[in-house]
Motif scaffolding. Structure first.
Motif, PDB file in Angstrom:
ATOM      1  N   LEU A 115      -8.393  -1.960  -7.477  1.00 32.74           N
ATOM      2  CA  LEU A 115      -9.848  -1.792  -7.546  1.00 32.74           C
ATOM      3  C   LEU A 115     -10.157  -0.556  -8.380  1.00 32.74           C
ATOM      4  N   LYS A 116     -11.200  -0.630  -9.149  1.00 31.28           N
ATOM      5  CA  LYS A 116     -11.543   0.524  -9.970  1.00 31.28           C
ATOM      6  C   LYS A 116     -11.823   1.739  -9.091  1.00 31.28           C
ATOM      7  N   ALA A 117     -12.488   1.508  -7.975  1.00 31.74           N
ATOM      8  CA  ALA A 117     -12.802   2.598  -7.057  1.00 31.74           C
ATOM      9  C   ALA A 117     -11.527   3.267  -6.548  1.00 31.74           C
ATOM     10  N   GLY A 118     -10.481   2.471  -6.358  1.00 28.94           N
ATOM     11  CA  GLY A 118      -9.214   3.014  -5.880  1.00 28.94           C
ATOM     12  C   GLY A 118      -8.582   3.906  -6.927  1.00 28.94           C
ATOM     13  N   ASP A 119      -8.677   3.518  -8.164  1.00 34.06           N
ATOM     14  CA  ASP A 119      -8.134   4.316  -9.255  1.00 34.06           C
ATOM     15  C   ASP A 119      -8.834   5.668  -9.349  1.00 34.06           C
ATOM     16  N   ASP A 120     -10.143   5.651  -9.215  1.00 31.79           N
ATOM     17  CA  ASP A 120     -10.910   6.900  -9.229  1.00 31.79           C
ATOM     18  C   ASP A 120     -10.444   7.832  -8.115  1.00 31.79           C
ATOM     19  N   MET A 121     -10.191   7.231  -6.941  1.00 32.35           N
ATOM     20  CA  MET A 121      -9.760   8.049  -5.816  1.00 32.35           C
ATOM     21  C   MET A 121      -8.383   8.650  -6.064  1.00 32.35           C
ATOM     22  N   ARG A 122      -7.490   7.887  -6.649  1.00 32.30           N
ATOM     23  CA  ARG A 122      -6.152   8.425  -6.916  1.00 32.30           C
ATOM     24  C   ARG A 122      -6.224   9.623  -7.854  1.00 32.30           C
ATOM     25  N   LYS A 123      -7.118   9.551  -8.851  1.00 35.77           N
ATOM     26  CA  LYS A 123      -7.293  10.693  -9.745  1.00 35.77           C
ATOM     27  C   LYS A 123      -7.738  11.920  -8.959  1.00 35.77           C
ATOM     28  N   ARG A 124      -8.596  11.702  -7.986  1.00 33.87           N
ATOM     29  CA  ARG A 124      -9.079  12.840  -7.200  1.00 33.87           C
ATOM     30  C   ARG A 124      -7.990  13.413  -6.290  1.00 33.87           C
ATOM     31  N   PHE A 125      -7.118  12.551  -5.781  1.00 33.29           N
ATOM     32  CA  PHE A 125      -6.006  13.074  -4.982  1.00 33.29           C
ATOM     33  C   PHE A 125      -5.124  13.968  -5.836  1.00 33.29           C
ATOM     34  N   GLN A 126      -4.899  13.517  -7.052  1.00 35.45           N
ATOM     35  CA  GLN A 126      -4.123  14.332  -7.989  1.00 35.45           C
ATOM     36  C   GLN A 126      -4.838  15.667  -8.207  1.00 35.45           C
ATOM     37  N   ALA A 127      -6.150  15.606  -8.346  1.00 33.19           N
ATOM     38  CA  ALA A 127      -6.929  16.824  -8.569  1.00 33.19           C
ATOM     39  C   ALA A 127      -6.886  17.743  -7.346  1.00 33.19           C
ATOM     40  N   LEU A 128      -6.906  17.148  -6.161  1.00 36.77           N
ATOM     41  CA  LEU A 128      -6.770  17.950  -4.937  1.00 36.77           C
ATOM     42  C   LEU A 128      -5.467  18.743  -4.976  1.00 36.77           C
ATOM     43  N   ALA A 129      -4.397  18.043  -5.310  1.00 33.60           N
ATOM     44  CA  ALA A 129      -3.094  18.699  -5.369  1.00 33.60           C
ATOM     45  C   ALA A 129      -3.096  19.802  -6.433  1.00 33.60           C
ATOM     46  N   ASP A 130      -3.777  19.544  -7.543  1.00 34.89           N
ATOM     47  CA  ASP A 130      -3.797  20.539  -8.623  1.00 34.89           C
ATOM     48  C   ASP A 130      -4.495  21.829  -8.219  1.00 34.89           C
ATOM     49  N   VAL A 131      -5.441  21.711  -7.292  1.00 31.92           N
ATOM     50  CA  VAL A 131      -6.088  22.924  -6.794  1.00 31.92           C
ATOM     51  C   VAL A 131      -5.145  23.687  -5.870  1.00 31.92           C
TER      52      VAL A 131
END
Lengths: 184, 184
Positions: A115-131
């Motif tokens: 799902l496109k929404a799922g892909d967006d969320m995965r990017k944010r998880f990556q961003a969480l880790a980057d912080v």
DNA sequence: GTCTATAGCTCGATAGAC
DNA sequence: GTCTATCGAGCTATAGAC
């Protein structure tokens, strides 16, 4: 008690999230959601174009909250205490609805993945880790940062495995999450 | 290359596990599994009574390996070093096929939940935690013990998020897992 | 906004020939 | 041990009345 005007869409979202999280995305049919609300499938299609649209709508609210957290983070300089506060704020976000949504996401990987929404969320998880961890940190620290987030998510589907009330488990999970941050 | 006698059942298991893990249990149809093998659905039903039976068969091998680990554990006295060795041996088990199966299990919670085989596995996860941490340990330690196991499972679906080769990630995950044990 | 009715499809599973 | 053919059920989604 009659349904108030404009309520139906919100009730669809509530029931859908509950069933998606409990039974899974594929196993939850629109018929079942409609039945719980005392309407028909066709009524659902008035409010949402597709089944996937319901999920997208659910993720949208969550993404807004997380993006506000990122906005806050960008105003701060990166320090251990800032990272701790970041985790605390994220823990706040996944109280209630956000947590149920994360449980749904964690437990429905294959369904959510495409799902496109799922892909967006995965990017944010990556961003969480980057912080939470420097890009050039050691591999174990990279993993710990991700486990830190998962520690918070985990409390949502561990209810039966640990004998304690939810609030105590959540507090303990936050403590563990904070310990997992680099230079703890 | 012709299919050797007796191979078909094993090939069904291999293809099914791969597809279940990648696409999810519900989204993988028996037709798709059969097509990959160049046979028909009906051929699958000669080897397995139902779709669920394929999953059961996959879990059975894994359960045997885990139960052997428990048998070993029962012969030991519980010490920090014994717990560390326990984790190392579990990490060995989830190399290869076992790992793919655990990924499938983690990412298909709702689907696996109502299968008998899934229930058996959940009991064993509880038992894994019971070996790693005392029953009356603090709540954070309870959570850490479960995160320790998850740290090992996690490496299997984090491939893209962390830029390093699989072996290095696995070694780092083991290091993190060991650190999460009580009185580390 | 919600309904009835149904199109169109895919699924798991079975029967019976070879 | 694998095939063809099919059944019955459930699904998402749509058309059109009210």
């Amino acid at each position: 008690m009659a349904r108030r005007r404009g309520d139906t869409r919100e009730q669809i979202r509530e029931v859908a999230l509950k069933l998606f999280a409990e039974q899974g995305y594929e196993k939850t049919s629109l018929r079942e959601i409609a039945e719980r609300l005392g309407v028909t499938k066709a009524a659902l299609y008035y409010h949402f174009k597709t089944k996937e649209d319901i999920v997208t709508s659910l993720f949208d609210d969550f993404k807004t909250e997380v993006d506000e957290l990122f906005a806050w983070a960008r105003e701060q300089s990166v320090t251990p205490e800032m990272r701790r506060e970041f985790i605390r704020r994220y823990a706040e976000i996944i109280q209630g609805t956000g947590g149920t949504l994360m449980r749904f996401m964690q437990e429905n990987g294959p369904a959510v993945r495409h799902l496109k929404a799922g892909d967006d969320m995965r990017k944010r998880f990556q961003a969480l880790a980057d912080v939470l961890v420097d890009k050039d940190a050691s591999l174990p620290d990279q993993i710990r940062a991700r486990l830190s987030i998962f520690s918070l998510h985990m409390t949502l589907f561990i209810r039966d495995a640990i004998d304690a009330d939810d609030e105590a488990v959540q507090a303990a999970a936050l403590e563990v999450a904070l310990d997992l941050l680099p230079t703890g």
